[in-house]
Design a protein around this motif. Structure first.
Motif, PDB file in Angstrom:
ATOM      1  N   GLU A 193       1.145  -1.092   0.342  1.00  0.00           N
ATOM      2  CA  GLU A 193       0.098   0.241  -0.201  1.00  0.00           C
ATOM      3  C   GLU A 193       1.039   0.870   0.049  1.00  0.00           C
ATOM      4  OE1 GLU A 193      -2.317   0.179   3.866  1.00  0.00           O
ATOM      5  OE2 GLU A 193      -0.619   0.135   4.995  1.00  0.00           O
ATOM      6  N   TYR A 194       2.378   1.060  -0.128  1.00  0.00           N
ATOM      7  CA  TYR A 194       2.669   2.118   0.726  1.00  0.00           C
ATOM      8  C   TYR A 194       2.892   2.944  -0.992  1.00  0.00           C
ATOM      9  CZ  TYR A 194       3.629  -0.478   4.333  1.00  0.00           C
ATOM     10  OH  TYR A 194       2.713  -0.844   5.895  1.00  0.00           O
ATOM     11  N   GLU A 195       3.346   4.183  -1.219  1.00  0.00           N
ATOM     12  CA  GLU A 195       3.550   5.133  -1.963  1.00  0.00           C
ATOM     13  C   GLU A 195       2.954   6.554  -1.373  1.00  0.00           C
ATOM     14  OE1 GLU A 195       0.839   7.787  -2.649  1.00  0.00           O
ATOM     15  OE2 GLU A 195      -0.644   6.628  -1.292  1.00  0.00           O
ATOM     16  N   GLY A 196       3.601   8.291  -2.379  1.00  0.00           N
ATOM     17  CA  GLY A 196       3.738   9.503  -2.037  1.00  0.00           C
ATOM     18  C   GLY A 196       4.799   9.484  -1.934  1.00  0.00           C
ATOM     19  N   LEU A 197       5.805   9.707  -1.881  1.00  0.00           N
ATOM     20  CA  LEU A 197       7.380   9.516  -1.344  1.00  0.00           C
ATOM     21  C   LEU A 197       7.446  10.418  -3.483  1.00  0.00           C
ATOM     22  CD1 LEU A 197       8.660   6.930   1.005  1.00  0.00           C
ATOM     23  CD2 LEU A 197       8.220   9.197   1.559  1.00  0.00           C
ATOM     24  N   PRO A 198       8.384  11.190  -2.790  1.00  0.00           N
ATOM     25  CA  PRO A 198       9.028  12.075  -4.845  1.00  0.00           C
ATOM     26  C   PRO A 198       9.992  10.752  -4.901  1.00  0.00           C
ATOM     27  CG  PRO A 198       9.859  12.928  -2.432  1.00  0.00           C
ATOM     28  CD  PRO A 198       8.923  11.691  -1.818  1.00  0.00           C
ATOM     29  N   GLY A 199      10.247   9.671  -5.779  1.00  0.00           N
ATOM     30  CA  GLY A 199      11.307   8.582  -6.066  1.00  0.00           C
ATOM     31  C   GLY A 199      10.325   7.952  -5.783  1.00  0.00           C
ATOM     32  N   LEU A 200      10.714   6.362  -6.664  1.00  0.00           N
ATOM     33  CA  LEU A 200       9.995   4.859  -6.365  1.00  0.00           C
ATOM     34  C   LEU A 200      11.550   4.305  -4.919  1.00  0.00           C
ATOM     35  CD1 LEU A 200       9.341   2.747  -7.982  1.00  0.00           C
ATOM     36  CD2 LEU A 200      11.025   1.898  -9.195  1.00  0.00           C
ATOM     37  N   ILE A 201      10.014   3.406  -4.458  1.00  0.00           N
ATOM     38  CA  ILE A 201      10.595   3.381  -2.941  1.00  0.00           C
ATOM     39  C   ILE A 201      11.708   1.959  -3.673  1.00  0.00           C
ATOM     40  CG2 ILE A 201      10.132   1.673  -0.952  1.00  0.00           C
ATOM     41  CD1 ILE A 201       7.918   3.862  -0.493  1.00  0.00           C
ATOM     42  N   LEU A 202      12.865   1.432  -3.456  1.00  0.00           N
ATOM     43  CA  LEU A 202      13.848   0.689  -3.395  1.00  0.00           C
ATOM     44  C   LEU A 202      13.716  -0.296  -1.904  1.00  0.00           C
ATOM     45  CD1 LEU A 202      16.283   2.190  -5.749  1.00  0.00           C
ATOM     46  CD2 LEU A 202      14.016   1.483  -5.953  1.00  0.00           C
ATOM     47  N   GLU A 203      13.663   0.337  -1.220  1.00  0.00           N
ATOM     48  CA  GLU A 203      13.882  -0.607   0.118  1.00  0.00           C
ATOM     49  C   GLU A 203      12.597  -0.829   1.133  1.00  0.00           C
ATOM     50  OE1 GLU A 203      17.370  -1.553   1.857  1.00  0.00           O
ATOM     51  OE2 GLU A 203      16.994  -0.431   3.552  1.00  0.00           O
ATOM     52  N   LEU A 204      11.598  -1.027   2.223  1.00  0.00           N
ATOM     53  CA  LEU A 204      10.985  -0.384   2.570  1.00  0.00           C
ATOM     54  C   LEU A 204      11.189  -1.549   3.926  1.00  0.00           C
ATOM     55  CD1 LEU A 204       7.425   0.785   2.483  1.00  0.00           C
ATOM     56  CD2 LEU A 204       7.879  -1.068   3.754  1.00  0.00           C
TER      57      LEU A 204
END
Length: 256
Positions: A193-204
């Motif tokens: 469900e994670y989104e909304g950051l100014p760039g693609l999430i490569l690690e979480l």
């Protein structure tokens, strides 16, 4: 001449990504065993004797055994500029005994099924099988309160920045999510469900599990993103209440 060359090298990533319209990212999930043990020790020190030692040791053994199946599960994100579709994909080349553990381990990882996001229309959809039924949760995009930090590290060759979200959702056993996003990849999506950051999430990092980008593919061709449709439809608030009621009922039955 050197200044011109330097200017060109700086602009190269921007120029290349201006032509990119879609992509696909595969994550692998790893279990943070030491972090889990530390959390259990802290819990036991604050709640001495609440959980019998034998029961706790058996639970840890079950989790460690189930974590072996992570090697056979792909977590895949497909995206374009406005939409993203994330799914949990079982690798059917895996051993039969591991396949049966998929739902068990995804319960601990905290993701399951299919997730869809549409930034332009502000829509979030999650479809998955849970508590003996198929659910379809449709709502607005969740308003993640990301705190952007200056810390950086290189992931898959991209400079990533750290972001933290403090959670307040029901059922969850962790109190924060740590993401590393790449501003150089201008898509604001990530796992589940994670989104909304100014760039693609490569690690979480979510609880005691870490999603790590393993393979990234980009395309100049537009990509049609799948929209989940199956399941008992609810919005997020109603589902959270209903799930909490079901979980409390099951806990009450287990104590009898």
């Amino acid at each position: 001449m050197k200044k011109v060359l330097l200017y060109f090298l700086i602009l190269l990533p921007v120029i290349s990504f201006s032509q990119i319209t879609s992509g696909e990212l595969t994550y692998r999930v790893s279990y943070l065993e030491e972090k889990d043990k530390q959390g259990i020790e802290q819990f036991n020190s604050k709640n001495p004797g609440l959980i019998p030692k034998e029961r706790l040791e058996q639970a840890l053994k079950d989790v460690l055994e189930a974590n072996k199946s992570l090697a056979y599960i792909d977590y895949v994100l497909e995206f374009n500029k406005n939409e993203a579709y994330f799914q949990v994909k079982q690798n059917f080349m895996s051993i039969g005994s591991e396949i049966g553990k998929e739902n068990f381990i995804n319960f601990y990882v905290g993701v399951s099924g299919e997730y869809y996001h549409n930034i332009e229309k502000n829509i979030s959809i999650h479809s998955w099988y849970h508590l003996d039924r198929q659910w379809l949760i449709e709502d607005e995009l969740y308003d993640f309160k990301w705190k952007l930090l200056p810390e950086t590290k290189i992931i898959q060759g991209y400079t990533c920045y750290k972001a933290i979200h403090k959670t307040k959702r029901p059922i969850q056993t962790y109190d924060e999510v740590i993401a590393w996003y790449a501003p150089g990849i201008p898509f604001s999506f990530g796992p589940a469900e994670y989104e909304g950051l100014p760039g693609l999430i490569l690690e979480l990092e979510q609880g005691v599990y870490r999603f790590s980008a393993e393979n990234i593919k980009f395309s100049e061709k537009p990509k049609k993103i799948k929209i989940p449709t199956k399941g008992e439809k609810h919005n997020r608030e109603d589902f959270d209440k209903k799930q909490e009621q079901i979980m409390n009922r099951l806990k009450g039955q287990a104590r009898k």
